[in-house]
Design an enzyme around this catalytic site. Sequence first.
Site, PDB file in Angstrom:
ATOM      1  N   PRO A   2       0.824  -1.221   0.000  1.00 16.59           N
ATOM      2  CA  PRO A   2       0.000   0.000   0.000  1.00 16.59           C
ATOM      3  C   PRO A   2       0.854   1.267   0.000  1.00 16.59           C
ATOM      4  O   PRO A   2       1.954   1.299   0.569  1.00 16.59           O
ATOM      5  CB  PRO A   2      -0.812  -0.129   1.287  1.00 16.59           C
ATOM      6  CG  PRO A   2      -0.863  -1.602   1.567  1.00 16.59           C
ATOM      7  CD  PRO A   2       0.460  -2.138   1.089  1.00 16.59           C
ATOM      8  N   ALA A   3       0.337   2.315  -0.633  1.00 17.20           N
ATOM      9  CA  ALA A   3       1.135   3.508  -0.950  1.00 17.20           C
ATOM     10  C   ALA A   3       1.502   4.364   0.252  1.00 17.20           C
ATOM     11  O   ALA A   3       2.312   5.280   0.134  1.00 17.20           O
ATOM     12  CB  ALA A   3       0.377   4.356  -1.967  1.00 17.20           C
ATOM     13  N   GLY A   5       2.073   3.921   4.741  1.00 15.23           N
ATOM     14  CA  GLY A   5       2.010   3.055   5.924  1.00 15.23           C
ATOM     15  C   GLY A   5       1.993   3.921   7.167  1.00 15.23           C
ATOM     16  O   GLY A   5       2.309   5.111   7.121  1.00 15.23           O
ATOM     17  N   LEU A   6       1.623   3.303   8.283  1.00 10.70           N
ATOM     18  CA  LEU A   6       1.682   4.019   9.557  1.00 10.70           C
ATOM     19  C   LEU A   6       2.964   3.608  10.286  1.00 10.70           C
ATOM     20  O   LEU A   6       3.194   2.409  10.505  1.00 10.70           O
ATOM     21  CB  LEU A   6       0.455   3.659  10.417  1.00 10.70           C
ATOM     22  CG  LEU A   6       0.327   4.457  11.715  1.00 10.70           C
ATOM     23  CD1 LEU A   6      -0.144   5.894  11.431  1.00 10.70           C
ATOM     24  CD2 LEU A   6      -0.631   3.778  12.692  1.00 10.70           C
ATOM     25  N   GLY A   7       3.798   4.585  10.626  1.00  9.25           N
ATOM     26  CA  GLY A   7       4.987   4.308  11.433  1.00  9.25           C
ATOM     27  C   GLY A   7       4.566   3.961  12.849  1.00  9.25           C
ATOM     28  O   GLY A   7       3.494   4.388  13.307  1.00  9.25           O
ATOM     29  N   ASP A  35       4.356  -0.195   9.761  1.00  9.67           N
ATOM     30  CA  ASP A  35       5.814  -0.348   9.815  1.00  9.67           C
ATOM     31  C   ASP A  35       6.237  -0.601  11.261  1.00  9.67           C
ATOM     32  O   ASP A  35       6.280   0.331  12.067  1.00  9.67           O
ATOM     33  CB  ASP A  35       6.496   0.920   9.291  1.00  9.67           C
ATOM     34  CG  ASP A  35       8.005   0.771   9.282  1.00  9.67           C
ATOM     35  OD1 ASP A  35       8.516   0.049   8.405  1.00  9.67           O
ATOM     36  OD2 ASP A  35       8.684   1.346  10.170  1.00  9.67           O
ATOM     37  N   TYR A  40      11.263  -1.195  18.616  1.00  9.51           N
ATOM     38  CA  TYR A  40      10.313  -0.171  19.059  1.00  9.51           C
ATOM     39  C   TYR A  40       9.609  -0.599  20.355  1.00  9.51           C
ATOM     40  O   TYR A  40       8.862   0.176  20.944  1.00  9.51           O
ATOM     41  CB  TYR A  40       9.280   0.153  17.966  1.00  9.51           C
ATOM     42  CG  TYR A  40       9.877   0.649  16.654  1.00  9.51           C
ATOM     43  CD1 TYR A  40      11.166   1.169  16.586  1.00  9.51           C
ATOM     44  CD2 TYR A  40       9.148   0.602  15.469  1.00  9.51           C
ATOM     45  CE1 TYR A  40      11.720   1.600  15.390  1.00  9.51           C
ATOM     46  CE2 TYR A  40       9.690   1.046  14.261  1.00  9.51           C
ATOM     47  CZ  TYR A  40      10.977   1.535  14.234  1.00  9.51           C
ATOM     48  OH  TYR A  40      11.517   1.976  13.042  1.00  9.51           O
ATOM     49  N   LYS A  68      11.336  -5.669  11.635  1.00  7.48           N
ATOM     50  CA  LYS A  68      12.780  -5.510  11.365  1.00  7.48           C
ATOM     51  C   LYS A  68      13.611  -6.261  12.390  1.00  7.48           C
ATOM     52  O   LYS A  68      13.282  -6.292  13.575  1.00  7.48           O
ATOM     53  CB  LYS A  68      13.157  -4.023  11.404  1.00  7.48           C
ATOM     54  CG  LYS A  68      12.223  -3.126  10.602  1.00  7.48           C
ATOM     55  CD  LYS A  68      12.730  -1.692  10.520  1.00  7.48           C
ATOM     56  CE  LYS A  68      11.668  -0.769   9.951  1.00  7.48           C
ATOM     57  NZ  LYS A  68      10.740  -0.246  10.978  1.00  7.48           N
ATOM     58  N   HIS A 101      17.398  -4.004  10.012  1.00  5.12           N
ATOM     59  CA  HIS A 101      17.133  -2.613  10.418  1.00  5.12           C
ATOM     60  C   HIS A 101      18.312  -1.675  10.119  1.00  5.12           C
ATOM     61  O   HIS A 101      18.135  -0.562   9.665  1.00  5.12           O
ATOM     62  CB  HIS A 101      16.800  -2.597  11.918  1.00  5.12           C
ATOM     63  CG  HIS A 101      15.945  -1.462  12.352  1.00  5.12           C
ATOM     64  ND1 HIS A 101      14.980  -1.569  13.331  1.00  5.12           N
ATOM     65  CD2 HIS A 101      15.901  -0.171  11.957  1.00  5.12           C
ATOM     66  CE1 HIS A 101      14.391  -0.404  13.501  1.00  5.12           C
ATOM     67  NE2 HIS A 101      14.939   0.464  12.685  1.00  5.12           N
TER      68      HIS A 101
HETATM   69  N1  LIG Z   1      14.244   2.143   9.323  1.00  4.68           N
HETATM   70  C1  LIG Z   1      14.640   3.022  10.208  1.00  4.68           C
HETATM   71  O1  LIG Z   1      15.791   3.037  10.655  1.00  4.68           O
HETATM   72  C2  LIG Z   1      13.654   4.052  10.691  1.00  4.68           C
HETATM   73  C3  LIG Z   1      14.135   5.205  11.323  1.00  4.68           C
HETATM   74  C4  LIG Z   1      13.218   6.146  11.748  1.00  4.68           C
HETATM   75  C5  LIG Z   1      11.853   5.954  11.561  1.00  4.68           C
HETATM   76  N2  LIG Z   1      11.413   4.799  10.968  1.00  4.68           N
HETATM   77  C6  LIG Z   1       9.957   4.542  10.764  1.00  4.68           C
HETATM   78  O2  LIG Z   1       9.381   5.700  10.161  1.00  4.68           O
HETATM   79  C7  LIG Z   1       8.278   6.132  10.944  1.00  4.68           C
HETATM   80  C8  LIG Z   1       8.075   7.627  10.778  1.00  4.68           C
HETATM   81  O3  LIG Z   1       9.233   8.357  11.135  1.00  4.68           O
HETATM   82  P1  LIG Z   1       9.292   9.329  12.400  1.00  4.68           P
HETATM   83  O4  LIG Z   1       8.368   8.818  13.446  1.00  4.68           O
HETATM   84  O5  LIG Z   1      10.738   9.480  12.729  1.00  4.68           O
HETATM   85  O6  LIG Z   1       8.875  10.746  11.851  1.00  4.68           O
HETATM   86  P2  LIG Z   1       7.771  11.425  10.914  1.00  4.68           P
HETATM   87  O7  LIG Z   1       6.755  10.469  10.473  1.00  4.68           O
HETATM   88  O8  LIG Z   1       8.521  12.226   9.908  1.00  4.68           O
HETATM   89  O9  LIG Z   1       7.151  12.471  11.922  1.00  4.68           O
HETATM   90  C9  LIG Z   1       6.267  12.082  12.951  1.00  4.68           C
HETATM   91  C10 LIG Z   1       5.810  13.341  13.683  1.00  4.68           C
HETATM   92  O10 LIG Z   1       5.019  14.152  12.808  1.00  4.68           O
HETATM   93  C11 LIG Z   1       3.821  14.534  13.447  1.00  4.68           C
HETATM   94  N3  LIG Z   1       2.742  14.445  12.463  1.00  4.68           N
HETATM   95  C12 LIG Z   1       2.378  13.359  11.721  1.00  4.68           C
HETATM   96  N4  LIG Z   1       1.371  13.658  10.892  1.00  4.68           N
HETATM   97  C13 LIG Z   1       1.059  14.954  11.110  1.00  4.68           C
HETATM   98  C14 LIG Z   1       0.090  15.819  10.562  1.00  4.68           C
HETATM   99  N5  LIG Z   1      -0.753  15.429   9.617  1.00  4.68           N
HETATM  100  N6  LIG Z   1       0.044  17.098  11.042  1.00  4.68           N
HETATM  101  C15 LIG Z   1       0.897  17.504  11.997  1.00  4.68           C
HETATM  102  N7  LIG Z   1       1.842  16.733  12.550  1.00  4.68           N
HETATM  103  C16 LIG Z   1       1.920  15.460  12.122  1.00  4.68           C
HETATM  104  C17 LIG Z   1       3.606  13.546  14.565  1.00  4.68           C
HETATM  105  O11 LIG Z   1       3.053  14.190  15.666  1.00  4.68           O
HETATM  106  P3  LIG Z   1       1.657  13.699  16.343  1.00  4.68           P
HETATM  107  O12 LIG Z   1       1.911  12.332  16.903  1.00  4.68           O
HETATM  108  O13 LIG Z   1       1.422  14.744  17.331  1.00  4.68           O
HETATM  109  O14 LIG Z   1       0.644  13.685  15.227  1.00  4.68           O
HETATM  110  C18 LIG Z   1       5.004  13.067  14.915  1.00  4.68           C
HETATM  111  O15 LIG Z   1       5.564  13.860  15.947  1.00  4.68           O
HETATM  112  C19 LIG Z   1       8.638   5.659  12.356  1.00  4.68           C
HETATM  113  O16 LIG Z   1       7.524   5.672  13.224  1.00  4.68           O
HETATM  114  C20 LIG Z   1       9.184   4.295  12.052  1.00  4.68           C
HETATM  115  O17 LIG Z   1       8.132   3.378  11.831  1.00  4.68           O
HETATM  116  C21 LIG Z   1      12.301   3.850  10.511  1.00  4.68           C
END
Ligand SMILES: NC(=O)c1ccc[n+]([C@@H]2O[C@H](COP(=O)([O-])OP(=O)(O)OC[C@H]3O[C@@H](n4cnc5c(N)ncnc54)[C@H](OP(=O)(O)O)[C@@H]3O)[C@@H](O)[C@H]2O)c1
Length: 316
Positions: A2-3, A5-7, A35, A40, A68, A101
């Site tokens: 799907p285009a 995903g929820l982190g 994801d 986590y 992961k 990871h």
């Molecule tokens: N493979 C890897 O090494 C790796 C590394 C980092 C992350 N990840 C994955 O990527 C996912 C996403 O990355 P991330 O959590 O670092 O950062 P992100 O998705 O770039 O940012 C999340 C932040 O944005 C806010 N947000 C989300 N949607 C919004 C909207 N529509 N309006 C306003 N604010 C919004 C959220 O706040 P609120 O909760 O207040 O809405 C949260 O604080 C992770 O959860 C994880 O699953 C993978």
Amino acid sequence: MPAIGLGTFGSDRVSADEVATAVKDAAATGYRHFDCASVYANEDRIGFSFREILRSGIRREELWITSKLWNDKHAEADVIPSCRQSLADLRLDYLDMYLVHWPFPNFHPPGCDVASRSADAKPYIHENFMRTWRQMEKLVDLGLARHIGTSNMTIPKLELLMRDARIKPAVNELEMHPHMQQPELFRYLLDHRISPVAYSPIGSPGRPDRDRTPADTVDIEDPAIVEIARRLGVHPAVVCVKWACQAGATPIPFSVRRKNYLANLRGVVSAPLSEADMRAIAGIDKNCRLIKGQVFLWKPGQSWEDLWDVDGAIKQ
Ligand SMILES: NC(=O)c1ccc[n+]([C@@H]2O[C@H](COP(=O)([O-])OP(=O)(O)OC[C@H]3O[C@@H](n4cnc5c(N)ncnc54)[C@H](OP(=O)(O)O)[C@@H]3O)[C@@H](O)[C@H]2O)c1
């Protein structure tokens, strides 16, 4: 896949139960892609949500669930048990995607300071990575993972893996947001039929303090993003998510707020950004890496750039 995903990484500030509740509700609002990762520390809670989601009538085949392998489980004997543990925690029979990871086996305790290093930390050693990868391939043979992939890889490392893998990575997760576009790696992935999954697509405004430096820039405050958001009547975060999707990646934005995760989902199914907007965003790349990975360094006095092979060679 799907285009969007929820982190599910709560960045050490959102509890496992809050994330699990968001997963369940996000499925009710239309999300089908999640994801996850063992590190986590919430898969056992999210597993209850998946059970509820499946009981609600959504079929397993409609879901796309990623998990992961954490860095301390790269040893040959640990890969399959680690995947089985994630499956048990998530209450699933198989994963759609299982990723390595990080390309380093370097462990750090959850929530530790950026200066923390594991005593036996190592650089990327391709022979060792391939031992891990052979076990990843077995997961596909065993039917425990439908696909396998990588995360936080660079082109030089992917070149070696593409040469030696029996089952090539189907996905690479990379940090990707308007201020960190990684055009060269992105092009490489598309050219090699590896799907780019964009993590931190909003620029991770809620990331832990240990992952912040004074030089970091803020995508959702960039005038170009703010201007487009104002015109479209959406939050700048939604513009970032739309951009990643339209650029050809699969964004996995995190939120536990219904208003926000719904806005992100709507963002990718509503009218696309104009070509002029896409061009404007292409012009604001700052190569600003936020998730630098300092804790995975292996020698004293190193700089985080050493993890990312910035001069085209794998640092030893
Ligand atoms: N493979 C890897 O090494 C790796 C590394 C980092 C992350 N990840 C994955 O990527 C996912 C996403 O990355 P991330 O959590 O670092 O950062 P992100 O998705 O770039 O940012 C999340 C932040 O944005 C806010 N947000 C989300 N949607 C919004 C909207 N529509 N309006 C306003 N604010 C919004 C959220 O706040 P609120 O909760 O207040 O809405 C949260 O604080 C992770 O959860 C994880 O699953 C993978």
